[in-house]
Design an enzyme around this catalytic site. Structure first.
Site, mmCIF file in Angstrom:
data_model
loop_
_atom_site.group_PDB
_atom_site.id
_atom_site.type_symbol
_atom_site.label_atom_id
_atom_site.label_comp_id
_atom_site.label_asym_id
_atom_site.label_seq_id
_atom_site.Cartn_x
_atom_site.Cartn_y
_atom_site.Cartn_z
ATOM 1 N N GLY A 142 -18.577 5.093 -5.382
ATOM 2 C CA GLY A 142 -18.018 6.178 -6.178
ATOM 3 C C GLY A 142 -17.555 7.399 -5.400
ATOM 4 C CG LEU A 194 -9.529 -3.348 -16.774
ATOM 5 C CD1 LEU A 194 -9.087 -1.897 -16.823
ATOM 6 C CD2 LEU A 194 -10.777 -3.557 -17.630
ATOM 7 C CG HIS A 198 -4.759 -1.627 -3.413
ATOM 8 N ND1 HIS A 198 -5.738 -2.541 -3.760
ATOM 9 C CD2 HIS A 198 -4.058 -2.187 -2.403
ATOM 10 C CE1 HIS A 198 -5.620 -3.609 -2.982
ATOM 11 N NE2 HIS A 198 -4.604 -3.424 -2.157
ATOM 12 C CD GLU A 226 -9.171 4.735 -0.557
ATOM 13 O OE1 GLU A 226 -9.771 4.697 -1.635
ATOM 14 O OE2 GLU A 226 -9.285 3.841 0.309
HETATM 15 C C1 GRF Z 1 -11.850 2.404 -2.043
HETATM 16 O O1 GRF Z 1 -11.376 2.069 -0.770
HETATM 17 C C2 GRF Z 1 -10.832 2.017 -3.083
HETATM 18 O O2 GRF Z 1 -9.524 2.200 -2.673
HETATM 19 C C3 GRF Z 1 -11.134 0.543 -3.233
HETATM 20 O O3 GRF Z 1 -12.538 0.451 -3.185
HETATM 21 C C4 GRF Z 1 -13.056 1.534 -2.427
HETATM 22 C C5 GRF Z 1 -14.014 2.247 -3.333
HETATM 23 O O4 GRF Z 1 -14.696 3.263 -2.694
HETATM 24 N N1 GRF Z 1 -10.509 0.011 -4.415
HETATM 25 P P1 GRF Z 1 -15.517 4.316 -3.557
HETATM 26 O O5 GRF Z 1 -16.387 3.538 -4.542
HETATM 27 O O6 GRF Z 1 -14.561 5.228 -4.241
HETATM 28 O O7 GRF Z 1 -16.383 5.033 -2.546
#
Ligand code: GRF
Length: 197
Positions: A11, A92, A108, A173
């Protein structure tokens, strides 16, 4: 506007989104963090941030469709307007995605359209790519597809492992997801994009 965040794991993207909303950088309320995994570490982080949490355990449902309706009902019960998938590891169904079309975002860890699906960092290193990155996009019925809202690029360095690369990408991200959410909310409200600073 109320935002629901779907997680399955650590998360960290959820925390970045909640922080941005709670700091007023994104004009919305984090209304719900929903996990399909009861043991997701992100649940405790959401509670610590004061965000309501829900567990919709996919193993408790007889079908994918029944699980989707469980998720949908929970989002509606919390009056969610916009959904952010943040490390949510369930696909989903078409109907669910159609219901939320335009109001569901995903992050992603690749430069889409490259490397849909899993193990993106290992695949980028294996292919000899010189850069990797992350993409925030609107969710459509196709996996890791849909209009792109934001992308960030990072270099792939010699000696990178999937883990070192993942850490570099994850930092980006956390930067682009709140920005993309802000943009999607503005578009939904019919407001022009943020003027460049
Ligand atoms: C992230 O790299 C996201 O892009 C991918 O899974 C990972 C999740 O990380 N889909 P977190 O749970 O937000 O720390």
């Amino acid at each position: 506007m109320k935002v629901g965040i779907l997680i399955s794991g650590g998360g960290s993207n959820m925390v970045a989104l909640v922080n941005a909303m709670q700091a007023g950088r994104v004009s919305a309320t984090p209304a719900l963090v929903l996990s399909n995994r009861p043991g997701a570490a992100g649940l405790a982080k959401a509670r610590a941030l004061g965000v309501p949490v829900a567990i919709v355990d996919h193993t408790a449902f007889p079908s994918r469709r029944a699980f989707d309706s469980g998720v949908h009902r929970t989002l509606r019960a919390h009056h969610v307007d916009m959904v952010c998938l943040a490390g949510f590891m369930r696909i989903l169904g078409r109907r669910m995605v159609g219901t939320w079309q335009g109001n569901m975002l995903n992050i992603h860890p690749s430069l889409l359209p490259k490397y849909r699906g899993l193990n993106t960092h290992a695949r980028a290193i294996e292919a000899g790519d010189t850069e990797a990155g992350a993409t925030v996009h609107r969710v459509t019925a196709e996996l890791d597809d849909g209009p792109i809202l934001a992308q960030a690029r990072v270099p792939i360095l010699s000696g990178d492992t999937p883990d070192t690369l993942a850490a570099r990408v994850l930092k980006e991200e956390h930067r682009i997801y709140p920005q993309a959410l802000a943009q999607a909310l503005r578009e939904r409200l019919g407001m022009p994009p943020e003027p460049p600073i």
